[in-house]
Design a protein around this motif. Structure first.
Motif, PDB file in Angstrom:
ATOM      1  N   VAL A 124      -7.399 -30.422  81.532  1.00 43.17           N
ATOM      2  CA  VAL A 124      -6.469 -31.414  80.989  1.00 43.17           C
ATOM      3  C   VAL A 124      -5.167 -31.390  81.786  1.00 43.17           C
ATOM      4  O   VAL A 124      -4.537 -30.336  81.935  1.00 43.17           O
ATOM      5  N   GLY A 125      -4.769 -32.557  82.305  1.00 45.16           N
ATOM      6  CA  GLY A 125      -3.497 -32.654  83.018  1.00 45.16           C
ATOM      7  C   GLY A 125      -3.451 -31.772  84.246  1.00 45.16           C
ATOM      8  O   GLY A 125      -4.449 -31.529  84.925  1.00 45.16           O
ATOM      9  N   GLY A 126      -2.245 -31.267  84.564  1.00 43.60           N
ATOM     10  CA  GLY A 126      -2.072 -30.404  85.726  1.00 43.60           C
ATOM     11  C   GLY A 126      -1.116 -31.011  86.741  1.00 43.60           C
ATOM     12  O   GLY A 126      -0.380 -31.971  86.460  1.00 43.60           O
ATOM     13  N   TRP A 127      -1.165 -30.466  87.946  1.00 42.85           N
ATOM     14  CA  TRP A 127      -0.240 -30.831  89.024  1.00 42.85           C
ATOM     15  C   TRP A 127      -1.045 -31.264  90.243  1.00 42.85           C
ATOM     16  O   TRP A 127      -1.940 -30.552  90.704  1.00 42.85           O
ATOM     17  N   SER A 128      -0.755 -32.450  90.766  1.00 45.83           N
ATOM     18  CA  SER A 128      -1.513 -33.008  91.893  1.00 45.83           C
ATOM     19  C   SER A 128      -1.056 -32.477  93.243  1.00 45.83           C
ATOM     20  O   SER A 128      -1.723 -32.685  94.249  1.00 45.83           O
TER      21      SER A 128
END
Length: 346
Positions: free
Chosen positions: A52-56
């Motif tokens: 779920v989500g996170g950092w690209s």
């Protein structure tokens, strides 16, 4: 990161399967559809893995993926699938918590309403999926969130949207979360913004489907002995909550963990781990052993991510290093673990 690993191999995703007639194997699973670090990760009641989500690499993400074997994922319209060939799966004995060998795939699901990285994700006894806190970026000084989102019955309808959940009392990024056997959700530690790092605990009591009417409570569990962000958190078979590793300040890493005994109402220190590790992952195997994976001795760019896996035996109150998957030097102790131990490491 576009894959998940159980033992910090630089290749694709790997699992730690349980006991087999043959020696242990690493089991490959497909790469994530989107590269990301610092996501929230949760397992559901069908042994699916939610990311779920996170950092690209340049921004926080809203996107959500699930790795599962449920054939319904192939029937829902408008969702992409990444499959792994059957011949790549582990053979011999039961596979993935006793389920028959089938193709597994990552499925893109409804995105979050708010982009989040370094959030926590967890599922409760009713199967609801939670996204808790997080931040707008991975950097110190970024805006930290106290808001939460809930997906009701995600396995019943994979197009289920997210809805707002009750806000936590404190904004938390890099927190950890776990659900007790009673269904209560624990949100622990994290980075609070500025130079604040948290040791406090909030609890969302189990309730009915009207989750937005529930409130987070901060006066029911004592704070941990130390502040932690980026740490492993899991309930053990004894009902105690274990917190291991993490960082107290974003620069250094803890070598020590602690456990909270719900009956006693206090935290107790665990023995020192072999390796200090911040931003690690932890999970209990069905045998009752706690596996701690990945992390860094320090958290600067010069500190390498460790490949050492440690195992804690609560009955012996001792740590040891996990050496192999049943090779010549393997003591065989880990063979008692049935099912699968998952770890997703940025």
């Amino acid at each position: 990161m576009d894959g998940c690993e159980c033992f910090m191999d630089s290749g694709g995703a790997k699992l730690l399967p349980g006991r087999y007639p043959a020696p242990f194997h690493k089991e490959a699973v497909p790469a994530l559809q989107m590269e990301r670090s610092a996501p929230g990760v949760a397992r559901d009641q069908e042994d699916g893995l939610w990311v779920v989500g996170g950092w690209s690499g340049s921004e926080a993400l809203k996107s959500v993926e699930r790795l599962g074997v449920d054939s319904r994922t192939a029937q829902e319209g408008g969702m992409r699938e990444h499959r792994v060939a059957k011949e790549d799966l582990v053979t011999g004995g039961s596979s993935w918590s006793g389920m028959p060998r089938r193709e597994r795939m990552w499925t893109s699901l409804q995105p979050l309403e708010t982009a989040r990285c370094f959030l926590a994700s967890v599922t409760d006894l009713q199967g609801r999926l939670y996204a808790l806190g997080g931040g707008e970026s991975i950097w110190q000084g970024a805006r930290v969130l106290k808001s939460t989102e809930i997906m009701e019955e995600p396995l019943a309808r994979l197009t289920m949207p997210w809805r707002p959940g009750p806000c936590m009392v404190k904004a938390r990024c890099g927190l950890a979360a776990a659900a007790s056997i009673a269904g209560d959700i624990y949100a622990v530690g994290g980075y609070g913004g500025g130079t604040t790092y948290l040791s406090s605990v909030e609890v969302l009591r189990a309730g009915d489907s009207e989750g937005a009417t529930r409130e987070w409570l901060v006066d029911v569990v004592r704070p941990m002995h130390v502040a932690r962000t980026g740490f492993g958190l899991a309930f053990g078979p004894d009902g105690c909550l274990f917190a291991v590793g993490g960082s107290p300040d974003g620069l250094h890493s803890h070598r020590r963990g602690e456990k909270y005994d719900v009956r006693e109402g206090r935290w107790r220190w665990l023995p020192l781990m072999i390796t200090p590790r911040g931003y690690c992952s932890a999970a209990f195997g069905p045998s009752g052993l706690l596996y701690v994976v990945g992390g860094q001795a320090g958290v600067t760019n010069d500190d390498a991510i460790t490949s050492v896996v440690e195992v804690y035996d609560p009955r012996a109150d001792k740590w040891r290093q996990f050496k192999s998957f049943g090779g010549e030097n393997d003591s065989g102790v880990d063979r008692v673990d049935l099912g699968v131990v998952w770890a997703l490491v940025p």
